[in-house]
Design an enzyme around this catalytic site. Structure first.
Site, PDB file in Angstrom:
ATOM      1  N   ASP A 140     -15.049 -11.688   6.370  1.00 36.88           N
ATOM      2  CA  ASP A 140     -14.388 -12.907   5.759  1.00 36.88           C
ATOM      3  C   ASP A 140     -14.893 -13.970   6.380  1.00 36.88           C
ATOM      4  O   ASP A 140     -14.229 -15.216   6.415  1.00 36.88           O
ATOM      5  CB  ASP A 140     -12.933 -12.609   5.663  1.00 36.88           C
ATOM      6  CG  ASP A 140     -12.317 -11.676   4.543  1.00 36.88           C
ATOM      7  OD1 ASP A 140     -13.116 -11.123   3.633  1.00 36.88           O
ATOM      8  OD2 ASP A 140     -11.286 -11.506   4.534  1.00 36.88           O
ATOM      9  N   CYS A 194     -11.572   3.663 -13.553  1.00 40.00           N
ATOM     10  CA  CYS A 194     -10.330   3.093 -14.168  1.00 40.00           C
ATOM     11  C   CYS A 194      -9.854   3.639 -15.623  1.00 40.00           C
ATOM     12  O   CYS A 194      -8.897   3.542 -15.947  1.00 40.00           O
ATOM     13  CB  CYS A 194     -10.378   1.585 -14.411  1.00 40.00           C
ATOM     14  SG  CYS A 194     -10.428   0.854 -12.674  1.00 40.00           S
ATOM     15  N   CYS A 197      -6.922   2.997 -18.366  1.00 40.57           N
ATOM     16  CA  CYS A 197      -5.717   2.179 -17.629  1.00 40.57           C
ATOM     17  C   CYS A 197      -5.827   0.790 -17.736  1.00 40.57           C
ATOM     18  O   CYS A 197      -6.602   0.031 -17.400  1.00 40.57           O
ATOM     19  CB  CYS A 197      -5.502   3.026 -16.210  1.00 40.57           C
ATOM     20  SG  CYS A 197      -4.179   2.524 -15.397  1.00 40.57           S
ATOM     21  N   CYS A 220      -3.036 -16.740 -10.273  1.00 43.34           N
ATOM     22  CA  CYS A 220      -2.667 -15.605  -9.064  1.00 43.34           C
ATOM     23  C   CYS A 220      -1.897 -15.880  -8.106  1.00 43.34           C
ATOM     24  O   CYS A 220      -2.060 -17.080  -7.291  1.00 43.34           O
ATOM     25  CB  CYS A 220      -4.144 -15.138  -8.603  1.00 43.34           C
ATOM     26  SG  CYS A 220      -3.961 -13.850  -7.253  1.00 43.34           S
ATOM     27  N   CYS A 250      -0.411  -5.390  -8.613  1.00 42.20           N
ATOM     28  CA  CYS A 250      -1.542  -4.749  -9.103  1.00 42.20           C
ATOM     29  C   CYS A 250      -1.939  -3.779  -8.158  1.00 42.20           C
ATOM     30  O   CYS A 250      -2.405  -2.416  -9.051  1.00 42.20           O
ATOM     31  CB  CYS A 250      -2.819  -5.690  -9.426  1.00 42.20           C
ATOM     32  SG  CYS A 250      -3.473  -6.355  -7.921  1.00 42.20           S
ATOM     33  N   CYS A 254      -1.247   0.770  -9.205  1.00 37.63           N
ATOM     34  CA  CYS A 254      -2.636   1.454  -9.330  1.00 37.63           C
ATOM     35  C   CYS A 254      -2.263   2.800  -8.964  1.00 37.63           C
ATOM     36  O   CYS A 254      -1.935   3.243  -8.007  1.00 37.63           O
ATOM     37  CB  CYS A 254      -3.615   0.900  -8.614  1.00 37.63           C
ATOM     38  SG  CYS A 254      -5.036   1.755  -8.789  1.00 37.63           S
TER      39      CYS A 254
END
Length: 358
Positions: A140, A194, A197, A220, A250, A254
């Protein structure tokens, strides 16, 4: 007599072994072609979905062109470091409106320095074995399309919530990269699983996932509580709940995270009881205490003003109590206009409630 060229296949295997020995649970090698991802990024930026994060656009196409970011780069070694947490405890925290919710990745020390040091030592070990080579470690710390590179290296696929998912370990892991000028053999990219879903899309408190694989950062909670400066949109404040730094909904929902590995990395252990602290307790931190307690933590980047702003919103969403009202009133005359505004909003919310919570 000229020396034999390196056995790059053996070297790639050695790098993987050294990465695992350094404490990374995941490692893979990719090329540097990211044309499709570059097109997607340009479209996302053009729509303004990055909000006020101007640094996302300030480097042009360097983010999707590793060789322009670090000249000579031929391959990228992507690594993953697990930080898995107890999902049941996280859900319990979210359900308790008097407690503060901090994103699981930020409960311990900041991962950036730990991972960067390990990547640098990995490069130095390889260099000691094969001689000098061009390299640079990133965590990052520069414009890097880390999830796309990690996907191409086989670490996982980019889910509909835009996080990386590994079928063997879910999404609770950090990413780092080592750019190298070595023509190593590359790993096969991960394939998506995924399916149909949509749990992550459905559960997002602010409906920030506007379409599969497309996140509107302006909605967000992670962006609003960490990156965004100034006032938070009043329409979004009630939806933030007790989330004061980041959001995990989120990922918590999952189904692939049932395979997530819990990590006992000492640096990632919870500090300051942030997994159970109350909003009132944290709202009482003055700036010097905030700086002291968040030393070496990702939370410090929010700054004290945003910390208070975020908690004021959460207190406005909390069950009404004498302690909550007293905490808010203690900040009514805070020097920051932003803090005062959000405190006033929170108190007005409670004025509409007829009684204290039991």
């Amino acid at each position: 007599m000229s020396s034999l060229p390196p056995d790059y296949t053996a070297l790639a295997d050695r790098i993987r072994a050294l990465a695992h020995a350094a404490g990374f649970q995941r490692v893979g090698i990719s090329g540097i072609e990211l044309a499709e991802d570059e097109t997607f990024l340009r479209s996302w930026l053009a729509e303004g979905l990055h909000g006020s994060m101007q640094w996302m656009a300030s480097h042009g196409d360097k983010r999707s062109r590793p060789a322009e970011l670090h000249p000579g780069t031929l391959r990228v070694v992507s690594v993953g470091l697990d930080y898995g947490r107890d999902a049941d405890a996280a859900w319990a925290n979210l359900r308790d409106g008097e407690r503060a919710y901090v994103a699981r990745y930020a409960l311990g020390r900041d991962y950036h320095k730990l991972m960067r040091n390990r990547l640098q030592r990995l490069a130095e070990t390889v260099q000691a074995e094969i001689g000098p080579f061009g390299h640079r470690a990133f965590v990052d710390s520069a414009p890097v399309l880390e999830r796309a590179l990690a996907r191409n290296a086989g670490l996982g696929w980019i889910g509909k919530h835009t996080c990386l998912i590994d079928s063997d370990g879910g999404s609770w892991f950090f990413l780092g990269e080592l750019f190298v000028d070595l023509p190593l053999p590359i790993d096969p990219p991960a394939t998506a699983h995924c399916g149909t879903c949509t749990r992550c899309i459905d559960i997002c408190p602010t409906q920030a996932i506007v379409a599969p694989y497309r996140l509107d950062a302006r909605r967000c909670i992670s962006y609003l509580t960490i990156e965004h400066e100034g006032s938070i949109d009043e329409a979004l404040r009630p939806l933030i709940g007790n989330r004061i730094f980041g959001c995990d909904d989120c990922q918590l929902i999952c189904p692939w995270n049932k395979f997530a590995k819990r990590s006992d990395e000492p640096d990632f252990r919870v500090r300051n009881d942030l997994d159970k602290a109350t909003l009132v307790e944290l709202f009482a931190w003055e700036e010097d205490e905030f700086l002291r307690r968040t030393e070496g933590s990702a939370i410090r980047r929010s700054g004290h003003e945003r910390w208070l702003r975020n908690i004021a919103v959460a207190l406005g969403n909390a069950p009404k109590s004498e302690a909550v009202i007293a905490a808010l009133q203690s900040r009514r005359e805070h020097p920051s206009e932003v803090v005062r505004e959000h405190v006033a909003w929170a108190l007005a919310r409670h004025d509409l409630r007829s009684s204290f919570s039991p």
